[in-house]
Write a protein that holds these residues in place. Structure first.
Motif, short mmCIF file in Angstrom:
data_model
loop_
_atom_site.label_atom_id
_atom_site.label_comp_id
_atom_site.label_asym_id
_atom_site.label_seq_id
_atom_site.Cartn_x
_atom_site.Cartn_y
_atom_site.Cartn_z
N ASN A 35 6.47 48.48 46.30
CA ASN A 35 7.87 48.75 45.97
C ASN A 35 8.67 49.33 47.13
O ASN A 35 9.86 49.04 47.29
N ASN A 36 8.01 50.14 47.96
CA ASN A 36 8.73 50.86 49.02
C ASN A 36 8.33 50.43 50.43
O ASN A 36 8.91 50.93 51.40
N GLY A 37 7.36 49.53 50.54
CA GLY A 37 6.88 49.15 51.87
C GLY A 37 5.91 50.18 52.41
O GLY A 37 5.70 51.25 51.81
N TYR A 38 5.32 49.87 53.54
CA TYR A 38 4.32 50.78 54.12
C TYR A 38 4.98 52.04 54.66
O TYR A 38 4.58 53.16 54.33
N GLU A 39 5.98 51.89 55.50
CA GLU A 39 6.62 53.04 56.11
C GLU A 39 7.35 53.89 55.08
O GLU A 39 7.51 55.10 55.25
N GLY A 40 7.81 53.27 53.99
CA GLY A 40 8.54 54.00 52.98
C GLY A 40 7.67 54.70 51.95
O GLY A 40 8.20 55.28 50.99
N SER A 41 6.36 54.63 52.14
CA SER A 41 5.43 55.26 51.19
C SER A 41 4.66 56.37 51.89
O SER A 41 3.76 56.10 52.69
N SER A 42 5.02 57.61 51.61
CA SER A 42 4.35 58.74 52.25
C SER A 42 3.12 59.15 51.45
O SER A 42 2.99 58.84 50.26
#
Length: 215
Positions: A33-40
């Motif tokens: 849903n948020n992409g790799y970089e957007g998932s902390s």
């Protein structure tokens, strides 16, 4: 980029498999849903309902978690039993069942979404792209190569180069619809169309790699 790691947990306490499953499920959802970089890692821990310390006790960093999430997805949708030659099952039946599962996985919204993420990451983080390929597609090809090699050894098929044949099989199964799905041009095949496509691919493949005695 690898996020900062907290101090490793002390030894002695076994890891909870239920928490590991929750972490993997949360990671799969957020990465898609948020992409790799957007998932902390913080967000994944919150989504999974675990502490950050627990998260890092199972996975050393976000890249390791991403690879594990990809591998888990493949293992769930393509279980090991599909790659086994069992008595009473013809090679055609084995390939039909495997082909159906692969086609469903490759063209599923989850898989298409993940592939789009990796296309985006290809120039930003090529190491991550390699990790994705090794954790998912490469393992699948290796399992399929082993299956086809065993079929060749048993005289069920004539497959002198099983690695090449494995790629042929997967490429045929994806078909043109996979690319159209990737670019949002078309919808997935319905169940009847998908079954017909897989049946046609398996028929073609078995004919192309038929034992020499049957040619």
């Amino acid at each position: 980029m690898i996020e900062d790691l907290p101090a490793p947990p002390g030894p002695g306490r076994p890891k909870d498999p239920a928490k590991r499953e929750a972490i993997l499920a949360a990671a799969q959802s957020l990465f898609l849903n948020n992409g790799y970089e957007g998932s902390s890692m913080d967000a994944i821990a919150t989504e999974a309902g675990v502490s950050k310390l627990t998260l890092y006790s199972h996975f050393k960093d976000k890249e390791a978690l991403f690879a594990a999430a990809v591998k888990a997805t493949c293992e769930t949708r393509l279980p090991r039993k599909l790659f086994l030659l069992e008595e009473g099952r013809s090679i055609r039946q084995v390939l039909l069942e495997l082909g159906q599962a692969f086609h469903e996985l490759a063209n599923s919204p989850e898989s298409i979404g993940l592939h789009r993420v990796m296309v985006t990451m290809a120039t930003q983080n090529p190491a991550l792209s390699r990790m994705f390929y090794d954790a998912g597609p490469q393992l699948l090809l290796q399992d399929l190569e082993q299956l086809l090699g065993e079929a060749h050894a048993q005289g069920l098929l004539h497959v002198p180069a099983p690695a090449h044949a494995a790629e042929h099989f997967c490429s045929l199964l994806k078909g043109g619809v996979h690319f159209r799905l990737m670019i949002g041009y078309d919808d997935a095949l319905d169940a009847a169309e998908a079954c017909r496509h897989v049946d046609e691919v398996v028929t073609l493949f078995v004919r192309a790699y038929a034992p020499l005695s049957s040619h």
